[in-house]
Enzyme design. Structure first.
Site, PDB file in Angstrom:
ATOM      1  N   GLU A 134       4.227  -6.060   2.269  1.00  0.00           N
ATOM      2  CA  GLU A 134       4.097  -6.570   0.886  1.00  0.00           C
ATOM      3  C   GLU A 134       4.013  -5.430  -0.120  1.00  0.00           C
ATOM      4  O   GLU A 134       2.977  -5.227  -0.753  1.00  0.00           O
ATOM      5  CB  GLU A 134       2.788  -7.356   0.750  1.00  0.00           C
ATOM      6  CG  GLU A 134       2.679  -8.575   1.574  1.00  0.00           C
ATOM      7  CD  GLU A 134       1.249  -9.139   1.543  1.00  0.00           C
ATOM      8  OE1 GLU A 134       0.310  -8.463   1.098  1.00  0.00           O
ATOM      9  OE2 GLU A 134       1.093 -10.270   1.995  1.00  0.00           O
ATOM     10  N   PRO A 135       5.075  -4.672  -0.279  1.00  0.00           N
ATOM     11  CA  PRO A 135       4.989  -3.550  -1.216  1.00  0.00           C
ATOM     12  C   PRO A 135       5.003  -4.016  -2.665  1.00  0.00           C
ATOM     13  O   PRO A 135       5.595  -5.038  -2.998  1.00  0.00           O
ATOM     14  CB  PRO A 135       6.262  -2.760  -0.912  1.00  0.00           C
ATOM     15  CG  PRO A 135       7.217  -3.804  -0.415  1.00  0.00           C
ATOM     16  CD  PRO A 135       6.401  -4.823   0.320  1.00  0.00           C
ATOM     17  N   CYS A 168      -9.771   2.726 -30.071  1.00  0.00           N
ATOM     18  CA  CYS A 168     -11.001   3.353 -30.555  1.00  0.00           C
ATOM     19  C   CYS A 168     -11.970   3.677 -29.435  1.00  0.00           C
ATOM     20  O   CYS A 168     -13.079   3.126 -29.362  1.00  0.00           O
ATOM     21  CB  CYS A 168     -11.637   2.462 -31.609  1.00  0.00           C
ATOM     22  SG  CYS A 168     -10.598   2.404 -33.056  1.00  0.00           S
ATOM     23  N   GLU A 169     -11.542   4.500 -28.516  1.00  0.00           N
ATOM     24  CA  GLU A 169     -12.410   5.013 -27.445  1.00  0.00           C
ATOM     25  C   GLU A 169     -11.906   6.400 -27.070  1.00  0.00           C
ATOM     26  O   GLU A 169     -10.689   6.610 -26.999  1.00  0.00           O
ATOM     27  CB  GLU A 169     -12.332   4.119 -26.197  1.00  0.00           C
ATOM     28  CG  GLU A 169     -12.996   2.781 -26.384  1.00  0.00           C
ATOM     29  CD  GLU A 169     -13.300   2.079 -25.062  1.00  0.00           C
ATOM     30  OE1 GLU A 169     -13.569   2.739 -24.045  1.00  0.00           O
ATOM     31  OE2 GLU A 169     -13.263   0.838 -25.080  1.00  0.00           O
ATOM     32  N   ARG A 213      -4.033   2.870 -16.408  1.00  0.00           N
ATOM     33  CA  ARG A 213      -4.259   3.622 -15.168  1.00  0.00           C
ATOM     34  C   ARG A 213      -4.927   4.986 -15.385  1.00  0.00           C
ATOM     35  O   ARG A 213      -5.868   5.330 -14.676  1.00  0.00           O
ATOM     36  CB  ARG A 213      -2.962   3.771 -14.367  1.00  0.00           C
ATOM     37  CG  ARG A 213      -2.318   2.425 -13.986  1.00  0.00           C
ATOM     38  CD  ARG A 213      -1.246   2.559 -12.927  1.00  0.00           C
ATOM     39  NE  ARG A 213      -1.825   2.881 -11.639  1.00  0.00           N
ATOM     40  CZ  ARG A 213      -1.863   4.078 -11.115  1.00  0.00           C
ATOM     41  NH1 ARG A 213      -1.304   5.093 -11.730  1.00  0.00           N
ATOM     42  NH2 ARG A 213      -2.437   4.278  -9.951  1.00  0.00           N
ATOM     43  N   GLY A 222       0.768  -1.235   0.000  1.00  0.00           N
ATOM     44  CA  GLY A 222       0.000   0.000   0.000  1.00  0.00           C
ATOM     45  C   GLY A 222       0.801   1.287   0.000  1.00  0.00           C
ATOM     46  O   GLY A 222       0.228   2.358  -0.218  1.00  0.00           O
TER      47      GLY A 222
END
Ligand code: LLP
Length: 410
Positions: free
Chosen positions: A267-268, A336-337, A306, A226
């Site tokens: 847990e990076p 195509c968006e 992202r 996190g």
């Protein structure tokens, strides 16, 4: 990264040369950044019995996995595919924790067969595990009910999330553990991703430790990943020295109360690899729609989703003109968006056709979330260090892509 004579250099090689040698679009990772990040995180936690598990979902490139394996990192895996890749990269089964969400029986059996410890995130799965594998060691994922201020798609604790065994169901956990004589060796929590306010992380740590105190067989407590990175100019990275000290002091105190020195695990993912990565893409079309200028590239949200999926901001450079006159431009892809935008109204040195754009901070959840949408192949990946580049994954050919759809060219 460096700027030399108005050009972007990565690991000592110009972005233009990398594109010339490996083609466009291209993912580039600076090895030194990954190693620096690992070391900084490792050193900031002063508590000695610690373990860093790389959340391999972030970037499962084999060369990166091997690099982190050489640093004695472990692995947070979320699927059999990730377990197999990690084993192939040289990690041993004891280095891996399998945190499967909505795990199937087959996935559970696979992990047990591979001797990988399971981190179980529902009472239902714990019961099934106990029935089939009594007396075995296991870890549980809890939901500590601490909600962080991150994008709603990546909040993984609190009342609205599907993750973890709720903090108020611990008595039920105990019953199942006793009934099947399970050896509960770990308690785990992961409250969300992209955290830049460490207070919530520390709060979640406290709640997780309170839960941990209810079990006397523990060997470790895992506080998940996190740790965020600053993407936007106005964002600030966590003060790691202070963070590491607070985490260490708290855990030390907890262990005294617990009566045993447990292993502290984190847990990076993003923190280790995010800033190392750049998506290089060539501008092939400049277009004006009224006053709005579009720089059209040969990549798109099929390669870096992202910005489209979370509205994420990625620092972006004109690798061919690092210090030129600034203009405002929309940098977009070839999908195509209309949502296929890497950056809207971005102030950047003037872009012309054939320039290379570098989208920075793309090492985490970049290639890992790429798709073949619009039947476009995956880019290649290279690792750069000290003026040398190594191909880390070859470009997918159109033939390979279409073969997976059953198309044959022979
Ligand atoms: N541990 C567990 C159990 C996780 O689910 C995750 C990430 C991590 C560790 C690593 O989290 P990190 O240190 O990278 O924040 N695709 C999103 C992020 C999804 C995170 C999923 N879980 C993005 O691009 O922002």
């Amino acid at each position: 990264m460096q700027t030399i004579q108005n050009k972007l250099y990565l690991g000592g090689i110009s972005a233009e040369k990398l594109i010339e040698d490996y083609g466009s679009p291209l993912y580039v990772y600076e090895e030194e950044t990954i190693l620096d990040k690992f070391q900084t995180l490792h050193d900031c936690i002063t508590y000695p019995h610690k373990r860093i598990l790389y959340a391999i979902k972030t970037n499962p490139n084999l060369a990166i996995a091997k690099l982190l394996q050489s640093k004695k990192c472990g692995i947070d895996a979320v699927s059999p595919g990730e377990i197999l890749l990690a084993l192939h990269a040289g990690f041993s089964a004891e280095d891996i924790l399998f945190t499967g969400n909505n795990m199937t029986d087959a996935e559970m059996d696979f992990a047990v067969k591979e001797k990988v410890l399971l981190n179980i995130d529902s009472l239902s799965r714990l019961e099934k595990f106990g029935k089939k594998y009594p007396n075995k060691s296991v870890c549980i994922r809890v939901n500590p009910n601490i909600v962080t201020q991150v994008h709603q798609h990546v909040i993984t604790a609190g009342p609205k999330t599907k993750f973890g065994i709720n903090h108020d169901q611990i008595e039920e956990v105990k019953k199942i553990v006793d009934q099947y004589n399970l050896n509960l060796i770990g308690v785990h929590s992961h409250i969300g991703s992209g955290i830049l306010d460490p207070e919530k992380f520390l709060l979640a740590m406290e709640v997780t430790c309170e839960i941990a105190k209810k079990f006397d067989s523990l060997e470790f407590v895992d506080f998940g990943g996190g740790i965020g990175i600053a993407y936007k100019p106005e964002e600030k990275n966590i003060d790691l020295a202070e963070f590491g000290q607070k985490v260490s002091q708290y855990f030390e105190k907890f262990c005294q109360q617990y009566g045993k020195k447990l292993t502290l695990i984190i847990e990076p993912g993003r923190f280790l690899v995010g800033e190392s990565g750049y998506l290089l893409t060539k501008v092939n079309t400049i277009k004006y729609n009224g006053a709005r200028k579009f720089a059209g590239t040969d990549s798109g949200f099929n390669h870096l989703i992202r910005p489209t999926m979370y509205g994420s901001y990625h620092p972006t450079y004109n690798a061919s003109n690092m210090q030129g006159e600034i203009e405002k431009v929309d940098i977009c892809g070839n999908i195509c968006e209309s949502g296929d935008l890497f950056a809207r109204d971005r102030e950047i040195p003037k872009i012309k056709e054939d320039d290379i754009v570098a989208i920075s901070h793309s090492g985490a959840y970049g290639f890992a979330m790429a798709s073949n949408y619009n039947l476009r192949p995956f880019p290649a990946e290279v690792i750069v260090q000290g003026g040398k580049a190594k191909l880390a994954r070859k470009r997918q050919s159109i033939n390979d892509l279409l073969a997976s759809y059953g198309v044959r060219f022979d």
